[in-house]
Write a protein that holds these residues in place. Structure first.
Motif, mmCIF file in Angstrom:
data_model
loop_
_atom_site.group_PDB
_atom_site.id
_atom_site.type_symbol
_atom_site.label_atom_id
_atom_site.label_comp_id
_atom_site.label_asym_id
_atom_site.label_seq_id
_atom_site.Cartn_x
_atom_site.Cartn_y
_atom_site.Cartn_z
ATOM 1 N N LEU A 124 24.409 21.281 94.547
ATOM 2 C CA LEU A 124 23.605 20.067 94.438
ATOM 3 C C LEU A 124 23.357 19.553 95.851
ATOM 4 O O LEU A 124 24.301 19.384 96.624
ATOM 5 N N GLU B 284 21.155 16.629 98.170
ATOM 6 C CA GLU B 284 20.365 15.407 98.150
ATOM 7 C C GLU B 284 19.268 15.483 99.206
ATOM 8 O O GLU B 284 19.548 15.633 100.399
ATOM 9 N N THR C 47 27.037 12.986 91.719
ATOM 10 C CA THR C 47 26.784 14.331 92.228
ATOM 11 C C THR C 47 28.022 14.891 92.935
ATOM 12 O O THR C 47 28.288 16.099 92.856
#
Length: 357
Positions: free
Chosen positions: A156, A158, A197
Motif C-alpha cells: 500500500l 500513499e 493503511t
C-alpha cells in the motif's frame, strides 16, 4: 459478519454546512449520506451494525437512526470521542465485533452498486482482510495498492510518484479480528493519527494475506460541497418518478420527479427532472426547479430559477435570481436585494443563515 460505520469525523471540509450538524446527515436526494451506508450493509445481509460516533453530532445521529429497527437493522452506538484516525476508530469496535469478521464503511462514502459482491467474495478463512479498490486516472493522487498475479495485495503506497497500479483504496474494508493486534501496536503518523493503511501493512508484514476486490460503478466521497452536489447528481440519475404530493397542473412536471407527502406544486410552477422534493414543501407558481435539484422538507420556493442544487430543508428560497450548483444548509433563506444586478449565483450557505442576492 458485522458492519462498522465510521461516523466520527468533524466535517471540516463541509463548513459552513457542518457548523451546527453532522456531515453524515447531509442529504443526497433527500436521504442522509449515512443512511445509504446502512442500506448497503443491510442489502449485503449484514444487520448487526456498530456506528462509531465522535464528539460532534452524536445526538443527532442517534436520534435519527434510533435502535435501527425502522431501517431493518440492529444498531449499537460506540463513542470514539476525538477522532484520532481511522485505525483508532476501527479499534473502538473491538468489543462489538468480538470474534466475528466485519465490514468497515466510511460514513460519508457512497457506492452505486453497493457492497454485496465485495462481502460475498471475502474468504475469512484464507484472508485476514479485504480491500475495496477502484481504477483511477491519476493514481499519484490516491492511496494505491500493488497486487500479485492472484490478486492479493502486496503493498500500500500513499500518493506514489511511481504507482504500482492504478487501483485506489475507496474506503471499504473487510477485516477479521487479526486487525486489532496490528492497531494496538501502531504509532501515530506524521498527521498525528493512527492510519488504517499502516495496520493493513502490518498484516502483510506478519505474513497474512489481504484480498482485493475491484469495484465497478461510481464511488463518491461526499466530504466537500462540490462532492455533495456531484453525488446528488449521480443518485438523481437513477431515480424513478414517485409523486405522493399534490400537483395542481400535471403539465408543470416533466422528467423523473420525486415529490413527498404534503408537498404542493402550484399551477404555473415548472419542475424539470430529475428532481427530488421532500415532504410538506411548497413550490409556488413563479418557481422553476431545474434538473439535478433536491429540495428538502418544509421549504418554500418561489420566484426563483434553481437547478443543480441541494436545499437541505426548512429553506425559504424566494430570490428573483438564477441559482445553480449551490448547497443551502437547513433553515437557510435566500431572498432578493433589488439593488443587485441579477446573475447566476453559486452558493454554499450554512444553517440558519440569510442571504440577499
Amino acid at each position: 459478519m458485522k458492519g462498522v460505520i465510521l461516523a466520527g469525523g468533524t466535517g471540516s471540509r463541509l463548513r459552513p454546512i457542518t457548523h451546527t450538524g453532522p456531515k453524515q446527515l447531509v442529504p443526497i436526494a433527500n436521504k442522509p449520506v449515512l443512511e445509504y451506508a446502512v442500506d448497503d450493509l443491510k442489502d449485503a445481509g449484514i444487520t448487526e451494525i456498530g456506528i462509531i460516533l465522535g464528539n460532534k453530532g452524536r445526538d443527532e445521529i442517534q436520534e435519527y437512526f434510533g435502535d435501527g429497527a425502522e431501517f431493518g437493522v440492529d444498531i449499537t452506538y460506540i463513542v470514539q470521542g476525538e477522532p484520532l484516525g481511522l485505525a483508532h476508530a476501527v479499534g473502538c469496535a473491538r468489543d462489538f465485533v468480538s470474534d466475528d469478521s466485519f465490514v468497515v464503511y466510511l460514513g460519508d462514502d457512497m457506492m452505486r452498486e453497493g457492497i454485496e459482491d465485495l462481502v460475498a467474495d471475502f474468504d475469512a478463512e484464507e484472508y485476514a482482510a479485504g480491500i475495496g479498490l477502484q481504477e483511477v486516472d491519476e493514481p499519484s493522487r490516491y492511496g494505491i495498492v500493488g497486487r500479485n498475479e492472484a490478486g492479493d495485495v502486496t503493498e500500500l503506497v500513499e500518493k506514489p510518484e511511481d504507482p504500482p497500479s492504478n487501483l485506489a483504496l475507496i474506503g471499504i474494508y473487510l477485516f477479521t479480528p487479526e486487525i486489532f493486534e496490528q492497531i494496538e501496536g501502531l504509532e501515530p503518523s506524521w498527521r498525528g493519527e493512527l492510519e488504517i493503511t499502516d495496520a493493513i501493512q502490518g498484516l502483510l508484514d506478519k505474513g497474512h494475506r489481504v484480498q482485493s476486490h475491484v469495484v465497478h460503478g461510481w464511488w463518491k466521497d461526499t466530504g466537500k460541497p462540490g462532492d455533495v452536489l456531484h453525488a446528488n447528481r449521480l443518485v438523481l440519475d437513477d431515480i424513478e418518478s414517485d409523486i405522493q404530493g399534490e400537483v395542481q397542473d400535471e403539465s408543470s412536471i416533466t422528467g423523473r420527479v420525486e415529490i413527498g407527502e404534503g408537498t404542493v406544486v402550484e399551477e404555473g410552477a415548472v419542475v424539470r427532472g430529475p428532481v427530488s422534493i421532500g415532504e410538506n414543501t411548497r413550490i409556488k407558481s413563479e418557481a422553476y426547479v431545474g434538473p439535478y435539484s433536491s429540495i428538502g422538507d418544509n421549504c418554500e420556493v418561489d420566484n426563483v430559477h434553481i437547478e443543480s442544487s441541494v436545499a437541505i430543508g426548512e429553506n425559504t428560497i424566494t430570490a428573483d435570481r438564477t441559482i445553480v450548483d449551490s448547497l443551502l444548509g437547513r433553515e437557510a433563506s435566500v431572498t432578493t436585494n433589488k439593488d443587485k444586478q441579477p446573475a447566476g449565483d453559486r452558493l454554499v450557505i450554512g444553517q440558519n443563515s440569510s442571504l440577499e442576492l
